[in-house]
Design an enzyme around this catalytic site. Structure first.
Site, PDB file in Angstrom:
ATOM      1  N   CYS A  59      28.873  56.204  22.083  1.00 53.32           N
ATOM      2  CA  CYS A  59      28.587  56.148  20.639  1.00 53.32           C
ATOM      3  C   CYS A  59      28.041  57.481  20.143  1.00 53.32           C
ATOM      4  O   CYS A  59      28.408  57.957  19.061  1.00 53.32           O
ATOM      5  CB  CYS A  59      27.584  55.038  20.333  1.00 53.32           C
ATOM      6  SG  CYS A  59      28.163  53.403  20.796  1.00 53.32           S
ATOM      7  N   ARG A 136      33.992  48.586  19.208  1.00 56.19           N
ATOM      8  CA  ARG A 136      34.262  49.775  18.408  1.00 56.19           C
ATOM      9  C   ARG A 136      35.417  49.455  17.471  1.00 56.19           C
ATOM     10  O   ARG A 136      36.574  49.501  17.884  1.00 56.19           O
ATOM     11  CB  ARG A 136      34.643  50.952  19.317  1.00 56.19           C
ATOM     12  CG  ARG A 136      33.599  51.289  20.319  1.00 56.19           C
ATOM     13  CD  ARG A 136      33.989  52.448  21.215  1.00 56.19           C
ATOM     14  NE  ARG A 136      33.118  52.439  22.374  1.00 56.19           N
ATOM     15  CZ  ARG A 136      31.859  52.849  22.374  1.00 56.19           C
ATOM     16  NH1 ARG A 136      31.335  53.324  21.245  1.00 56.19           N
ATOM     17  NH2 ARG A 136      31.123  52.781  23.449  1.00 56.19           N
TER      18      ARG A 136
HETATM   19  C1  BEZ Z   1      28.183  53.643  24.961  1.00 57.50           C
HETATM   20  O1  BEZ Z   1      28.242  54.451  25.873  1.00 57.50           O
HETATM   21  O2  BEZ Z   1      28.478  53.955  23.811  1.00 57.50           O
HETATM   22  C2  BEZ Z   1      27.697  52.243  25.264  1.00 57.50           C
HETATM   23  C3  BEZ Z   1      27.275  51.927  26.520  1.00 57.50           C
HETATM   24  C4  BEZ Z   1      26.825  50.654  26.785  1.00 57.50           C
HETATM   25  C5  BEZ Z   1      26.797  49.690  25.796  1.00 57.50           C
HETATM   26  C6  BEZ Z   1      27.219  50.020  24.531  1.00 57.50           C
HETATM   27  C7  BEZ Z   1      27.681  51.299  24.259  1.00 57.50           C
END
Ligand code: BEZ
Length: 222
Positions: A59, A136
């Site tokens: 993210c 996402r």
């Molecule tokens: C991410 O790397 O964006 C992420 C990792 C674990 C849970 C949600 C998002």
């Protein structure tokens, strides 16, 4: 009567759902940039996207990429609006941390959706994902407030902001020039004529030179 979503409701079945061609469900929400109403974006394009959680690696990479390309979105008369189920205070802390560590100031609003009302209405919560995390998702909403495209990615796979810009440009080209865009189309490439809708149009495209009547690259004079 207003169609704006009442965020206190939890009976998902009664909430409007987000589909291509449908008006984007309206709502008012708290964001890092103050209160935002979805219908307030009418007149401009909007890329509305969710992320699973603040302070996570994928993210963070996506947010930095969105911010670095914000001028290109502006050039396409498009605003950005993020969302996650994290609290406003988590969002604020994350934005400040990204600025401190990466020297990137996230300038677009990020919605807090603790109740998940908006995420559920938009189908941003999927069975396969953690029940408290939105997947996402990206919604392309046109200046009339209509959802024109939507894509969903799982937690582990980051999105390509370049691809999001490409889809946005393709939607706009398709609207203004009444054409379709073939695989991998990029701005400046030739689009294709939209599929013929009757035999007369199909005959007109049968030029006798062996070219497929159902696959016509638009020429410079078409
Ligand atoms: C991410 O790397 O964006 C992420 C990792 C674990 C849970 C949600 C998002």
């Amino acid at each position: 009567m207003s169609d704006t979503m009442d965020l206190s409701r939890t009976d998902d079945a009664k909430l409007p759902s987000a589909r291509i061609g449908a008006t984007a469900p309206d709502f008012v929400a708290r964001t890092t940039e103050g209160s935002v109403q979805l219908s307030g974006y009418r007149g401009r394009w909007l890329v509305f996207f969710s992320h699973p959680a603040d302070f996570t690696p994928v993210c963070t990479s996506e947010f930095i990429a969105f911010q670095k390309q914000i001028e290109r979105f502006n050039d396409l008369e498009c605003d950005l609006l993020g969302l996650s189920v994290d609290s406003l205070y988590a969002h604020l802390a994350w934005v400040k941390d990204i600025e401190a560590r990466f020297d990137v100031r996230i300038s677009f609003p990020i919605i807090e959706d603790i109740s998940m009302s908006i995420a559920r209405a938009y189908g941003m919560i999927h069975d396969e994902s953690d029940s408290t995390a939105s997947v996402r998702s990206v919604f392309f909403i046109d200046p009339q407030g209509v959802i024109r495209a939507m894509v969903h990615y799982p937690l582990a796979v980051g999105r390509s902001v370049g691809e999001i810009l490409r889809v946005l440009a393709a939607l706009q080209t398709s609207d203004t020039d009444n054409v379709s865009t073939p695989e991998g189309w990029m701005p400046g490439d030739r689009p294709v004529l939209s599929a013929p809708s009757n035999m007369h149009e199909a005959d007109a495209r049968s030029t006798g030179d062996g070219a497929a009547w159902y696959y016509t690259l638009r020429g410079v004079d078409q």
